[in-house]
Design an enzyme around this catalytic site. Structure first.
Site, PDB file in Angstrom:
ATOM      1  N   LYS A 136      -5.605   0.072   0.582  1.00 14.46           N
ATOM      2  CA  LYS A 136      -6.106   0.658  -0.663  1.00 14.46           C
ATOM      3  C   LYS A 136      -7.121  -0.254  -1.311  1.00 14.46           C
ATOM      4  O   LYS A 136      -6.965  -1.481  -1.313  1.00 14.46           O
ATOM      5  CB  LYS A 136      -4.953   0.917  -1.629  1.00 14.46           C
ATOM      6  CG  LYS A 136      -5.343   1.761  -2.837  1.00 14.46           C
ATOM      7  CD  LYS A 136      -4.402   1.586  -4.005  1.00 14.46           C
ATOM      8  CE  LYS A 136      -4.766   0.354  -4.808  1.00 14.46           C
ATOM      9  NZ  LYS A 136      -4.153   0.332  -6.157  1.00 14.46           N
ATOM     10  N   LYS A 222      -7.981   8.926  -3.143  1.00 14.43           N
ATOM     11  CA  LYS A 222      -7.053   8.741  -4.267  1.00 14.43           C
ATOM     12  C   LYS A 222      -7.845   8.786  -5.573  1.00 14.43           C
ATOM     13  O   LYS A 222      -8.260   7.756  -6.101  1.00 14.43           O
ATOM     14  CB  LYS A 222      -6.293   7.418  -4.135  1.00 14.43           C
ATOM     15  CG  LYS A 222      -5.270   7.194  -5.262  1.00 14.43           C
ATOM     16  CD  LYS A 222      -4.418   5.954  -5.038  1.00 14.43           C
ATOM     17  CE  LYS A 222      -3.446   5.747  -6.203  1.00 14.43           C
ATOM     18  NZ  LYS A 222      -2.526   4.600  -5.992  1.00 14.43           N
TER      19      LYS A 222
END
Length: 341
Positions: A136, A222
Site C-alpha cells: 500500500k 483504494k
C-alpha cells in the site's frame, strides 16, 4: 494460492470479504493506545495485533488480507509463531505499507508529497521473502481555497505510478491509494467539491498508471468516498453512494478487479452504510469492498482496553464490525443488525 498478480488481486476482493488496515505507524498507534491509557511498546503493539489476527470468526470469514507495518511483518506472537503465519493459516493474504508518509511538498505551501521511493525495489524484495503479496502507498490530497494545485496532484500521481510499477516487478499487488481528505483546514467543502477534486485526481492517477505500464488487472484501487468536508453538513447515505458510484464509473477502467474504500474519517457505521448502499443499489464492473483501519478496530480496541482478560471481548467486537462490513460488501447490511450485536 496462485502467485499471479491478477489472481492475488481477485482474492483480495473475494465476495463478502475486505482488507484490515493494521498498518498504523508508531506515532498513530501511540495515539490510539493513549486513548485507553496504554503505553505503546513493541510487546503491547504485538499483543493488540495478535488479538485481532487470532480472531478466527473475523479473519476466516470476512477478512481477505491485512496491511501490515514494517514492525508487524517481522514480529512473532507470544508463543513464537510469526504473525504472518497466523494470518496465512486463517486464509488471509499478508500485505505491507511501503510509503514513508506524506511530507511538505517544496514550493507548494499546504500540500504534501508521499516519500519512500528511494530503495523501494530492494525493500519490496525483502517484504516478498517475508510473505507480503500486496502493498500500500497513500497519497494525501487536501481541499481548501486554491488547493489542490495541479503540481501537487501530478507529482503524487506520478509517485503512485512509480510505486505500483515497482511492486508488480517484485510480484506484489499494489494498492493505489489517492485520498482526497475530508478533514484538514478549513474542512467545510461541499460534497460537490469533493466529487470535482476526486474526479480530477483519479483521472490523473490512471493516466500516470498507463504511462508507467502498470497492469490494471494486477492492482487494487483504494480511494475515498465522495463525502462533504468534516465541518460541512453531511450528505445522505443515498447521495454519498450515488455520487461515489458516478465518480468511479467516470474514472476507473473496468480492468481493475476491485475497489477497496478507505473510511477516511467517517464513523464506523457511516463507512458501513455507504458501502452497503453502493452494492445494494448499483451494478458495477468491479468488486466494491472495504479497506478500513479505525472503522474496523475502534470498538475492538475499546473492548480490549489493553488487558489480557479482555481478549475475547475485543475479538467479539472486531468480529462484529468485520461481519457488518462483510455484509456491506454484498449490499446486505441493515441498520437493525447493529442493534443485534
Amino acid at each position: 494460492m496462485s502467485e499471479r498478480l491478477e489472481d492475488i488481486a481477485v482474492a483480495m476482493v473475494a465476495n463478502g470479504k475486505g482488507l484490515l488496515a493494521a498498518d498504523e505507524s508508531s506515532g498513530t498507534i501511540k495515539k490510539r493506545f493513549d486513548s485507553i491509557g496504554l503505553e505503546s511498546t513493541a510487546d503491547s503493539r504485538r499483543d493488540y495485533r495478535e488479538m485481532l489476527f487470532r480472531s478466527d470468526e473475523a479473519m476466516k470469514n470476512y477478512i481477505s488480507g491485512v496491511i501490515l507495518y514494517d514492525e508487524t511483518i517481522r514480529q512473532n506472537a507470544k508463543d513464537g509463531t510469526s504473525l504472518v503465519k497466523i494470518m496465512q493459516d486463517a486464509g488471509c493474504i499478508p500485505g505491507i505499507k511501503v510509503d514513508a508518509g506524506a511530507k511538505p511538498l517544496a514550493g507548494f505551501p499546504g500540500e504534501t508529497i508521499t516519500e519512500g521511493l528511494d530503495g523501494l525495489r530492494e525493500r519490496l524484495a525483502e517484504y516478498y521473502k517475508l510473505g507480503a503479496r500486496f502493498s500500500k502507498w497513500r497519497a494525501a490530497i487536501s481541499i481548501s481555497d486554491g488547493l489542490p494545485t495541479w503540481g501537487a496532484v501530478k507529482q503524487n500521481a506520478q509517485a503512485l505510478a512509480r510505486y505500483a510499477a515497482l511492486c508488480q516487478e517484485a510480484g506484489i499487488v499494489p494498492i493505489v491509494e489517492p485520498e482526497v481528505l475530508m478533514d484538514g483546514t478549513p474542512g467545510n467543502h461541499s460534497i460537490e467539491r469533493c466529487y470535482e477534486v476526486s474526479e480530477w485526481v483519479l483521472k490523473t492517477v490512471f493516466d500516470e498508471l498507463y504511462d508507467a505500464r502498470v497492469v490494471l488487472e494486477g492492482m487494487i484501487l483504494k480511494p475515498n468516498m465522495v463525502v462533504a468536508g468534516q465541518k460541512a453538513q453531511k450528505a445522505s447515505v443515498e447521495q454519498v453512494a450515488e455520487l461515489t458510484v458516478r465518480l468511479l464509473k467516470s474514472t476507473v477502467p473496468s480492468a481493475v478487479p476491485g475497489i477497496a474504500f478507505l473510511s477516511g474519517g467517517q464513523t464506523e457505521e457511516e463507512a458501513t452504510a455507504h458501502l452497503s448502499a453502493m452494492n445494494a443499489n448499483f451494478t458495477m464492473p468491479w468488486k466494491l469492498t472495504f479497506s478500513y483501519g479505525r472503522a474496523l478496530q475502534a470498538a475492538a480496541l475499546s473492548a480490549w482496553n489493553g488487558k489480557s482478560e479482555n481478549v475475547a471481548a475485543g475479538q467479539r467486537a472486531f468480529a462484529h464490525r468485520a461481519k457488518m462490513n462483510g455484509l456491506a460488501a454484498t449490499g446486505g447490511w441493515k441498520k437493525d443488525l447493529e442493534k443485534a450485536a
